[in-house]
Motif scaffolding. Structure first.
Motif, PDB file in Angstrom:
ATOM      1  N   VAL A 197      -4.579   1.917   0.122  1.00  0.00           N
ATOM      2  CA  VAL A 197      -3.703   3.077  -0.061  1.00  0.00           C
ATOM      3  C   VAL A 197      -2.765   3.205   1.142  1.00  0.00           C
ATOM      4  O   VAL A 197      -2.954   2.538   2.162  1.00  0.00           O
ATOM      5  CB  VAL A 197      -4.524   4.379  -0.226  1.00  0.00           C
ATOM      6  CG1 VAL A 197      -5.402   4.306  -1.467  1.00  0.00           C
ATOM      7  CG2 VAL A 197      -5.369   4.649   1.019  1.00  0.00           C
ATOM      8  N   CYS A 224      -2.001   8.708   2.821  1.00  0.00           N
ATOM      9  CA  CYS A 224      -2.833   9.106   1.683  1.00  0.00           C
ATOM     10  C   CYS A 224      -4.073   9.856   2.176  1.00  0.00           C
ATOM     11  O   CYS A 224      -4.790   9.369   3.051  1.00  0.00           O
ATOM     12  CB  CYS A 224      -3.257   7.883   0.873  1.00  0.00           C
ATOM     13  SG  CYS A 224      -4.373   8.263  -0.491  1.00  0.00           S
ATOM     14  N   THR A 267       0.810  -1.215   0.000  1.00  0.00           N
ATOM     15  CA  THR A 267       0.000   0.000   0.000  1.00  0.00           C
ATOM     16  C   THR A 267       0.844   1.266   0.000  1.00  0.00           C
ATOM     17  O   THR A 267       0.402   2.311  -0.471  1.00  0.00           O
ATOM     18  CB  THR A 267      -0.934   0.025   1.224  1.00  0.00           C
ATOM     19  OG1 THR A 267      -0.144  -0.090   2.416  1.00  0.00           O
ATOM     20  CG2 THR A 267      -1.936  -1.109   1.153  1.00  0.00           C
ATOM     21  N   TRP A 308      -2.734   4.866  -6.471  1.00  0.00           N
ATOM     22  CA  TRP A 308      -3.760   4.893  -5.426  1.00  0.00           C
ATOM     23  C   TRP A 308      -5.122   5.272  -6.023  1.00  0.00           C
ATOM     24  O   TRP A 308      -6.147   4.688  -5.667  1.00  0.00           O
ATOM     25  CB  TRP A 308      -3.378   5.899  -4.340  1.00  0.00           C
ATOM     26  CG  TRP A 308      -2.294   5.413  -3.414  1.00  0.00           C
ATOM     27  CD1 TRP A 308      -1.912   4.123  -3.203  1.00  0.00           C
ATOM     28  CD2 TRP A 308      -1.460   6.220  -2.571  1.00  0.00           C
ATOM     29  NE1 TRP A 308      -0.895   4.063  -2.286  1.00  0.00           N
ATOM     30  CE2 TRP A 308      -0.591   5.334  -1.872  1.00  0.00           C
ATOM     31  CE3 TRP A 308      -1.351   7.591  -2.343  1.00  0.00           C
ATOM     32  CZ2 TRP A 308       0.356   5.787  -0.965  1.00  0.00           C
ATOM     33  CZ3 TRP A 308      -0.411   8.046  -1.436  1.00  0.00           C
ATOM     34  CH2 TRP A 308       0.449   7.164  -0.745  1.00  0.00           C
TER      35      TRP A 308
END
Length: 233
Positions: free
Chosen positions: A59, A63, A21, A35
Protein backbone atom coordinates in the motif's frame (compact mmCIF):
# COMPACT_ATOMS: atom_id res chain seq x y z
CA UNK A 1 23.90 -17.75 6.04
CA UNK A 2 24.32 -13.99 6.43
CA UNK A 3 24.80 -13.68 2.66
CA UNK A 4 21.70 -15.81 2.02
CA UNK A 5 19.61 -13.67 4.37
CA UNK A 6 20.89 -10.46 2.77
CA UNK A 7 20.18 -11.81 -0.71
CA UNK A 8 16.66 -12.83 0.28
CA UNK A 9 15.96 -9.36 1.71
CA UNK A 10 17.30 -7.76 -1.46
CA UNK A 11 14.98 -9.93 -3.58
CA UNK A 12 12.00 -8.91 -1.44
CA UNK A 13 12.91 -5.25 -1.83
CA UNK A 14 13.33 -5.66 -5.59
CA UNK A 15 9.93 -7.33 -5.91
CA UNK A 16 8.30 -4.61 -3.79
CA UNK A 17 9.86 -1.89 -5.95
CA UNK A 18 8.19 -3.39 -9.04
CA UNK A 19 4.75 -2.87 -7.50
CA UNK A 20 3.08 0.51 -7.83
CA UNK A 21 1.99 1.12 -4.24
CA UNK A 22 1.07 4.80 -4.50
CA UNK A 23 -1.43 4.37 -7.38
CA UNK A 24 -1.44 8.12 -7.99
CA UNK A 25 -3.17 7.65 -11.37
CA UNK A 26 -6.31 6.40 -9.61
CA UNK A 27 -8.95 8.57 -7.93
CA UNK A 28 -8.91 8.28 -4.10
CA UNK A 29 -11.89 5.92 -3.85
CA UNK A 30 -10.54 3.45 -6.40
CA UNK A 31 -7.08 3.69 -4.87
CA UNK A 32 -8.51 2.77 -1.48
CA UNK A 33 -10.44 -0.18 -2.97
CA UNK A 34 -7.30 -1.47 -4.64
CA UNK A 35 -5.35 -1.24 -1.39
CA UNK A 36 -8.16 -3.13 0.38
CA UNK A 37 -8.01 -5.86 -2.24
CA UNK A 38 -4.25 -6.17 -1.99
CA UNK A 39 -4.22 -6.35 1.80
CA UNK A 40 -7.00 -8.94 1.92
CA UNK A 41 -5.31 -11.02 -0.78
CA UNK A 42 -2.00 -11.05 1.10
CA UNK A 43 -3.70 -12.08 4.35
CA UNK A 44 -5.78 -14.72 2.58
CA UNK A 45 -2.69 -16.22 0.93
CA UNK A 46 -0.77 -16.51 4.20
CA UNK A 47 -0.93 -19.53 6.50
CA UNK A 48 0.20 -17.45 9.50
CA UNK A 49 -0.81 -14.01 10.82
CA UNK A 50 0.52 -11.23 8.61
CA UNK A 51 2.31 -8.35 10.29
CA UNK A 52 1.86 -4.64 9.68
CA UNK A 53 5.35 -4.42 8.12
CA UNK A 54 4.44 -6.99 5.47
CA UNK A 55 1.13 -5.34 4.60
CA UNK A 56 2.85 -1.96 4.33
CA UNK A 57 4.75 -3.29 1.30
CA UNK A 58 1.62 -3.35 -0.87
CA UNK A 59 0.00 0.00 0.00
CA UNK A 60 1.00 3.64 -0.26
CA UNK A 61 3.05 5.54 2.30
CA UNK A 62 0.03 7.56 3.43
CA UNK A 63 -2.32 4.58 3.71
CA UNK A 64 -3.81 4.13 7.20
CA UNK A 65 -3.73 0.36 7.62
CA UNK A 66 -5.95 0.39 10.70
CA UNK A 67 -8.75 2.18 8.82
CA UNK A 68 -8.20 -0.12 5.85
CA UNK A 69 -8.54 -3.21 8.06
CA UNK A 70 -11.71 -1.75 9.61
CA UNK A 71 -13.25 -1.35 6.14
CA UNK A 72 -12.35 -4.92 5.20
CA UNK A 73 -13.91 -6.17 8.43
CA UNK A 74 -17.07 -4.22 7.69
CA UNK A 75 -17.34 -5.85 4.27
CA UNK A 76 -16.91 -9.30 5.83
CA UNK A 77 -19.58 -8.68 8.47
CA UNK A 78 -22.11 -11.01 6.83
CA UNK A 79 -19.58 -13.66 5.81
CA UNK A 80 -18.84 -16.92 7.71
CA UNK A 81 -15.26 -15.82 8.23
CA UNK A 82 -13.67 -12.67 9.67
CA UNK A 83 -10.40 -10.78 9.91
CA UNK A 84 -8.91 -11.06 13.40
CA UNK A 85 -5.95 -9.49 15.17
CA UNK A 86 -3.78 -12.33 16.41
CA UNK A 87 -0.11 -12.85 17.33
CA UNK A 88 0.82 -9.30 16.35
CA UNK A 89 -0.73 -9.52 12.89
CA UNK A 90 -3.96 -10.24 11.03
CA UNK A 91 -5.46 -13.51 9.83
CA UNK A 92 -8.67 -14.79 8.24
CA UNK A 93 -10.56 -17.15 10.56
CA UNK A 94 -13.96 -18.79 10.38
CA UNK A 95 -16.47 -17.51 12.90
CA UNK A 96 -17.11 -19.62 16.00
CA UNK A 97 -20.77 -19.95 15.05
CA UNK A 98 -19.72 -22.30 12.24
CA UNK A 99 -17.52 -24.56 14.37
CA UNK A 100 -20.11 -27.37 14.48
CA UNK A 101 -20.50 -27.35 10.69
CA UNK A 102 -16.72 -27.48 10.16
CA UNK A 103 -16.37 -30.23 12.77
CA UNK A 104 -19.06 -32.27 11.03
CA UNK A 105 -17.25 -31.91 7.70
CA UNK A 106 -13.64 -32.44 8.79
CA UNK A 107 -13.79 -33.99 12.25
CA UNK A 108 -12.18 -30.94 13.91
CA UNK A 109 -13.33 -27.38 14.48
CA UNK A 110 -10.17 -26.10 12.73
CA UNK A 111 -11.14 -27.75 9.48
CA UNK A 112 -7.92 -29.75 9.36
CA UNK A 113 -8.36 -33.45 8.90
CA UNK A 114 -6.06 -36.33 9.68
CA UNK A 115 -2.97 -35.67 11.78
CA UNK A 116 -2.57 -32.05 10.74
CA UNK A 117 -2.47 -29.29 13.32
CA UNK A 118 -1.58 -29.40 17.01
CA UNK A 119 -2.92 -32.35 18.97
CA UNK A 120 -5.26 -31.59 21.89
CA UNK A 121 -3.44 -31.02 25.17
CA UNK A 122 -4.11 -33.09 28.26
CA UNK A 123 -5.27 -31.28 31.38
CA UNK A 124 -1.79 -31.45 32.91
CA UNK A 125 -0.17 -30.06 29.76
CA UNK A 126 -2.78 -27.29 29.53
CA UNK A 127 -2.23 -26.30 33.17
CA UNK A 128 1.54 -26.13 32.80
CA UNK A 129 1.17 -24.12 29.59
CA UNK A 130 -1.22 -21.76 31.38
CA UNK A 131 1.31 -21.19 34.17
CA UNK A 132 4.09 -20.50 31.68
CA UNK A 133 1.84 -18.00 29.91
CA UNK A 134 0.98 -16.12 33.11
CA UNK A 135 4.32 -16.29 34.93
CA UNK A 136 6.92 -16.31 32.14
CA UNK A 137 9.83 -16.40 32.06
CA UNK A 138 9.76 -19.41 34.39
CA UNK A 139 12.04 -22.42 34.87
CA UNK A 140 11.01 -26.07 35.05
CA UNK A 141 12.12 -26.10 38.67
CA UNK A 142 9.90 -23.12 39.47
CA UNK A 143 6.98 -24.86 37.74
CA UNK A 144 7.61 -27.97 39.85
CA UNK A 145 7.68 -25.86 43.02
CA UNK A 146 4.50 -24.11 41.97
CA UNK A 147 2.61 -27.38 41.50
CA UNK A 148 4.28 -29.31 44.32
CA UNK A 149 5.09 -32.06 41.82
CA UNK A 150 7.91 -32.53 39.36
CA UNK A 151 7.05 -31.20 35.93
CA UNK A 152 8.85 -33.69 33.71
CA UNK A 153 11.07 -32.95 30.73
CA UNK A 154 8.66 -35.08 28.67
CA UNK A 155 5.79 -32.70 29.39
CA UNK A 156 7.94 -29.69 28.51
CA UNK A 157 8.93 -31.58 25.36
CA UNK A 158 5.29 -31.95 24.34
CA UNK A 159 4.71 -28.21 24.63
CA UNK A 160 7.93 -27.47 22.74
CA UNK A 161 7.09 -29.93 19.96
CA UNK A 162 3.79 -28.12 19.42
CA UNK A 163 5.77 -24.85 19.35
CA UNK A 164 3.66 -23.36 22.14
CA UNK A 165 6.76 -22.59 24.22
CA UNK A 166 10.43 -21.84 23.61
CA UNK A 167 13.54 -21.27 25.68
CA UNK A 168 13.71 -17.87 27.31
CA UNK A 169 16.59 -16.08 29.04
CA UNK A 170 18.66 -17.97 31.58
CA UNK A 171 17.50 -17.58 35.16
CA UNK A 172 19.75 -15.69 37.63
CA UNK A 173 19.31 -18.61 40.05
CA UNK A 174 22.25 -20.96 40.78
CA UNK A 175 23.14 -23.03 37.73
CA UNK A 176 21.51 -20.46 35.42
CA UNK A 177 18.78 -22.82 34.22
CA UNK A 178 16.85 -21.95 31.07
CA UNK A 179 13.46 -20.36 31.46
CA UNK A 180 10.44 -20.98 29.24
CA UNK A 181 8.25 -18.45 27.45
CA UNK A 182 5.27 -18.70 25.13
CA UNK A 183 5.55 -18.15 21.38
CA UNK A 184 3.65 -16.51 18.55
CA UNK A 185 2.29 -19.97 17.75
CA UNK A 186 0.72 -19.98 21.23
CA UNK A 187 -0.88 -16.58 20.60
CA UNK A 188 -2.13 -17.60 17.17
CA UNK A 189 -3.51 -20.98 18.25
CA UNK A 190 -5.47 -19.56 21.18
CA UNK A 191 -6.58 -16.42 19.35
CA UNK A 192 -4.62 -13.79 21.30
CA UNK A 193 -3.10 -10.72 19.71
CA UNK A 194 -0.68 -10.15 22.61
CA UNK A 195 -0.18 -11.57 26.11
CA UNK A 196 -2.19 -8.61 27.40
CA UNK A 197 -5.25 -10.39 25.98
CA UNK A 198 -4.91 -13.27 28.45
CA UNK A 199 -7.94 -13.46 30.78
CA UNK A 200 -7.36 -11.75 34.10
CA UNK A 201 -6.18 -14.32 36.67
CA UNK A 202 -8.55 -13.01 39.34
CA UNK A 203 -11.45 -13.05 36.88
CA UNK A 204 -10.83 -16.76 36.26
CA UNK A 205 -10.93 -17.36 40.00
CA UNK A 206 -14.14 -15.36 40.39
CA UNK A 207 -15.75 -17.40 37.60
CA UNK A 208 -14.83 -20.62 39.40
CA UNK A 209 -12.62 -21.74 36.49
CA UNK A 210 -9.38 -21.61 38.45
CA UNK A 211 -8.30 -21.89 42.06
CA UNK A 212 -4.91 -20.48 42.94
CA UNK A 213 -5.04 -22.38 46.25
CA UNK A 214 -5.51 -25.73 44.48
CA UNK A 215 -2.70 -24.95 42.06
CA UNK A 216 -0.35 -23.98 44.86
CA UNK A 217 -1.33 -27.16 46.72
CA UNK A 218 -0.36 -29.20 43.68
CA UNK A 219 -3.94 -30.37 43.09
CA UNK A 220 -3.47 -30.99 39.37
CA UNK A 221 -6.00 -33.15 37.52
CA UNK A 222 -4.18 -35.90 35.59
CA UNK A 223 -5.63 -37.34 32.41
CA UNK A 224 -5.64 -41.12 32.24
CA UNK A 225 -2.62 -42.46 30.39
CA UNK A 226 -0.54 -39.32 30.91
CA UNK A 227 0.25 -39.70 34.65
CA UNK A 228 3.92 -40.20 33.92
CA UNK A 229 4.19 -36.62 32.67
CA UNK A 230 3.61 -35.20 36.12
CA UNK A 231 5.24 -37.50 38.70
CA UNK A 232 5.31 -37.14 42.46
CA UNK A 233 8.64 -36.25 43.96
Amino acid sequence: MAESSTRRKQNENDQASLLDTELEHLPPELRWREWMGRVEAVIFAASVPVSRDVLARVVGRDCNLDLLIDDIREELRGRPYELVSVAGGWQHRTKKAYADAIRAAFGTASGQGGDQGPKPLSQSEALVLMCIAYFQPITRGELSTFFGKEVSRDLIGVLRSQEFIASGPRSPRPGAPYTYVTTKTFLSHFGFDTLRDLPDFEALEDAGLLSKEKLLAGDIPIVSGREELLSNE
